[in-house]
Each structure stands twice: as C-alpha cells, then as structure tokens.
Design an enzyme around this catalytic site. Structure first.
Site, PDB file in Angstrom:
ATOM      1  N   ARG A  23      23.871 -23.511   3.259  1.00 17.49           N
ATOM      2  CA  ARG A  23      22.724 -24.301   2.788  1.00 17.49           C
ATOM      3  C   ARG A  23      21.512 -23.401   2.518  1.00 17.49           C
ATOM      4  NH1 ARG A  23      22.476 -29.986   3.554  1.00 17.49           N
ATOM      5  NH2 ARG A  23      24.589 -30.770   3.659  1.00 17.49           N
ATOM      6  N   ARG A  27      15.748 -27.214   1.563  1.00 17.12           N
ATOM      7  CA  ARG A  27      14.393 -27.680   1.866  1.00 17.12           C
ATOM      8  C   ARG A  27      13.546 -26.762   2.728  1.00 17.12           C
ATOM      9  NH1 ARG A  27      16.598 -33.276   3.745  1.00 17.12           N
ATOM     10  NH2 ARG A  27      18.159 -31.747   4.338  1.00 17.12           N
ATOM     11  N   ARG A  36      12.439 -29.647  -6.474  1.00 18.74           N
ATOM     12  CA  ARG A  36      12.990 -30.960  -6.094  1.00 18.74           C
ATOM     13  C   ARG A  36      12.023 -32.081  -6.490  1.00 18.74           C
ATOM     14  NH1 ARG A  36      14.558 -35.049  -5.594  1.00 18.74           N
ATOM     15  NH2 ARG A  36      15.721 -36.174  -3.999  1.00 18.74           N
ATOM     16  N   ASP A  73      26.766 -30.538  -4.564  1.00 19.60           N
ATOM     17  CA  ASP A  73      27.018 -31.222  -3.296  1.00 19.60           C
ATOM     18  C   ASP A  73      28.480 -31.625  -3.237  1.00 19.60           C
ATOM     19  OD1 ASP A  73      25.309 -32.371  -0.915  1.00 19.60           O
ATOM     20  OD2 ASP A  73      26.873 -33.831  -1.349  1.00 19.60           O
ATOM     21  N   TYR A 148      33.014 -40.034   3.979  1.00 21.87           N
ATOM     22  CA  TYR A 148      31.815 -40.603   3.340  1.00 21.87           C
ATOM     23  C   TYR A 148      32.186 -41.753   2.404  1.00 21.87           C
ATOM     24  CZ  TYR A 148      29.136 -36.632   5.103  1.00 21.87           C
ATOM     25  OH  TYR A 148      28.532 -35.730   5.914  1.00 21.87           O
TER      26      TYR A 148
END
Ligand code: CP3
Length: 341
Positions: A23, A27, A36, A73, A148
């Site tokens: 990652r 962020r 973003r 993703d 998911y």
C-alpha cells in the site's frame, strides 16, 4: 540493467534486501490525498490511467524503493464481472451481496475489456520507470475477493463466505472458477502491458480449517499460477497468504509461487525452518512498528534482515502501511534497509 527485486523473486540473494511497501501509494502521502480530492470516486481514480500512473509513481519519487506497484484495487474484478462496487468515504468497500441464485448474472467475458484503463496505467508507468525498478502487478486471490462479494463488505471473521462455502459448495466452486478465469486473464494482460512480477493478495487466508484452506485457498491460486504460466511460461509470482500460519508451507508447495509474503505474526525462525532453504520470502515488519517509529522499529528491522540473511529476501511490511504513518518513519526505514547487512 538488472532489476534486483525481480531477481530476488527468481531466487537470487542480494547484498541488501530489495524493498517495497505494501500500500505504498495511498493516504499517508499528502500528494496522494491531493490527487484523490480531484476525482469523485476511488474507482474513478483506478480507471483514469493518467492519474493512476502518477499515483503509482509518487512513492518512488519520495523514497528509494525498488519497485512500483500498480495503483488499482482487488475489487476491480467484481466490478468488471458486473457486481455493484462502491467505496464509501472512510468506511471501506460496499458491494451488492452475491447469492447462490445470483451467480448467473456475473459475466467473465468482458473483464479484460472493462479493465483496459488498468493496462494503460501499466504501460504509462513502465515508460517512466527506471530500468532497475521492478513493476509489480497484482490481483486479489479468488477466496479473498469472494469474501467481499458474498458479505458485501469486509468482515473480521469472513463468516458469511465461510457459511456460503459450507452450505452451497457447488455455488462456491462456480464462483471460484469464475474468479480464477477472470483473474488469470487479467494477470496475463498485466504482464503483456509491462508488469515484471505478480502478487496474489490472499488477505483472508485465516479463519478456515485445513480442508477449506486446500479447497478455497491453495487450489484456486494453483490454477491461476498454472493458467498464467500456460500463456507466459516464466511468469513470476509472489503469493501473500495473510494469516495462513502453519499452512504457509503447504500453500507454497501447492501453488507453485516463486516467493511468499509473510505477515508480521509469522515468527522469523518458524518461517526459516519450515520453508525450502532457497525459497525467497518477503516481509515482515508490523505496520504499527513503522507507525510508532524509533528504537523498537529500528531493532526489529535489523532483526528481520539478519533473520532472513541466508535466503533471498525482499524487505516489506507484514501488511499494508496505515494512513497515520509519519513520512519521516518511512524515510528512516528505507535508510536502514538500504544500508544492508
Ligand atoms: O499501493 C498499493 O499497494 C497499490 C494499490 C492497492 C490498493 N489496494 C489501493 C487502495 C492495492 C495493492 C490494494 C489491495 C487491496 N484492496 C487488498 C489486499 C491487501 C490488503 O490490504 O489486505 C484489499 C483487501 C483491498 C480492498 C480494499 N480497498 C479495502 C478493504 C479498502 C478500504 C480500506 C482502506 O484501506 O481504505 C480499499 C480502498 C483502497 N485501496 C484505498 C487505496 C489507496 C483507499 C481508498 C481511498 O483512497 O479513498
């Protein structure tokens, strides 16, 4: 010019372990947050090659890392299959849960076409990347993606998907088949677009018994590796079965991956003693040690480097970097790992 990280995945020991951070685009970087903010949704960022390529390269502009990982993703696959996928701000992904009866609505035919922007991102990154840097492509492993798709969101114990697998074994097999086919096609196209190495993210390899592990984790990953190598014989894989613990050796032997990612719960000595001596490993610093920084972080980095010094080793975290991580701590990590053994 040689790519040290790719060479390590292929089994070559280096003077210092090459390094990337799970990652690494995200962020904790102010320049990521700035980009973003210019797009409406997270998926829009994944599907805009110009921006996704920029975000992929951001961490390498700041830190001396050995690899770039495609910015995308694992949930672009359910999106490409026709399931509704949304990313809620600050809450994580939301999908319209799939049921045994609803499987027929998923369609694998258009997956590669739907994901064309991702391949364009890879081509752009490749064109900009220094020749000694490795470009990592990836997908979620079928079981992890299925958790998911079935629950409609992340969950601490994956109970919805585990119950689905036990109550509806045929529907589960059908869903995993679909994900194997879609993922293999996706990864082959990533290699054609310039990826040097592929990582299989099995983020939810825990919470299931050995029989389900063989069926839901090992078998689908084995089939992806086989299908991709049928098209690209020397395709290089890093498998990351997070939480697999005592089943990691069976995962490695059963899937045929070149290298294995170790989570931070895995003891160095246990991994070293239970895995083949020449097997490349990746990991495994606790992301919270990086967040907290200081003496405890530096001592553990040294311990990991020394502990895996006898085999090919790629330095990484044992899971993704968390958004609150101070950039200075990442700088220090890179400095220590680059100093080498
Ligand atoms: O830098 C990189 O590693 C490349 C990009 C990447 C992302 N997600 C970007 C992302 C990669 C490799 C992933 C993999 C991924 N996505 C996994 C496997 C790794 C793991 O952490 O176990 C999983 C389970 C997902 C699913 C997912 N995507 C979740 C659960 C979330 C929400 C939680 C979170 O961390 O925000 C995402 C969103 C996501 N994927 C973000 C990023 C940068 C944050 C969304 C945003 O910026 O708005």
């Amino acid at each position: 010019m040689a790519k040290p990280l790719l060479a390590t995945v292929r089994g070559e020991r280096q003077g210092r372990p090459p390094l990337w951070i799970m990652r690494q685009a995200g962020r904790y970087l102010p320049e990521y947050r700035a980009i973003r903010e210019t797009v409406g949704t997270f998926l829009e960022l994944c599907y805009t090659p110009e921006l996704a390529a920029e975000v992929t390269l951001q961490p390498l502009r700041r830190f001396e890392l050995d690899a770039a990982i495609l910015f995308s993703d694992i949930l672009v696959i359910p999106d490409a299959l026709g399931q509704t996928v949304r990313f809620e701000h600050g809450e994580g992904p939301r999908l319209e849960p799939i049921t045994p009866d609803g499987l027929g609505r998923l369609n694998a035919d258009g997956v590669v076409e739907h994901l064309a922007p991702v391949f364009e991102t890879l081509r752009r990154v490749k064109a900009d990347l220094a020749p000694d840097k490795t470009l990592i492509g990836f997908c979620g492993s079928p079981w992890t993606v299925a958790t998911y798709m079935i629950a409609g969101r992340g969950s601490p114990d994956q109970a919805a998907a585990r119950i689905f697998a036990l109550r509806h074994p045929e529907a589960m097999a059908q869903l995993l088949d679909l994900l194997v086919d879609a993922s293999a096609a996706y990864l082959i196209a990533q290699l054609e677009a310039g990826a040097d190495v592929l990582q299989l993210f099995e983020s939810w390899a825990m919470n299931i018994d050995e029989r389900q592990f063989a069926q839901l984790v090992i078998e689908p990953n084995r089939r992806i590796v086989k299908a991709v190598r049928a098209a690209v014989p020397d395709a290089a894989f890093i498998g990351f079965p997070r939480g697999a613990a005592g089943l990691v050796p069976a995962y490695v032997a059963g899937t045929g991956v070149n290298a294995v990612g170790l989570d931070y719960m895995m003891p160095i000595g246990t991994a070293d003693a239970s895995l083949p001596a020449a097997l490349p490993v990746q990991g495994n610093l606790d992301p919270l040690r990086l967040l907290a920084g200081g003496e405890q972080m530096e001592a553990r980095i040294e311990e990991i480097i020394a502990g895996f010094a006898g085999r090919p080793h790629i330095f990484n975290l044992g899971h993704g970097i968390v958004p609150e991580t101070p950039i200075g701590h990442v700088e220090r990590l890179v400095e220590i790992v680059r100093r080498g053994r």
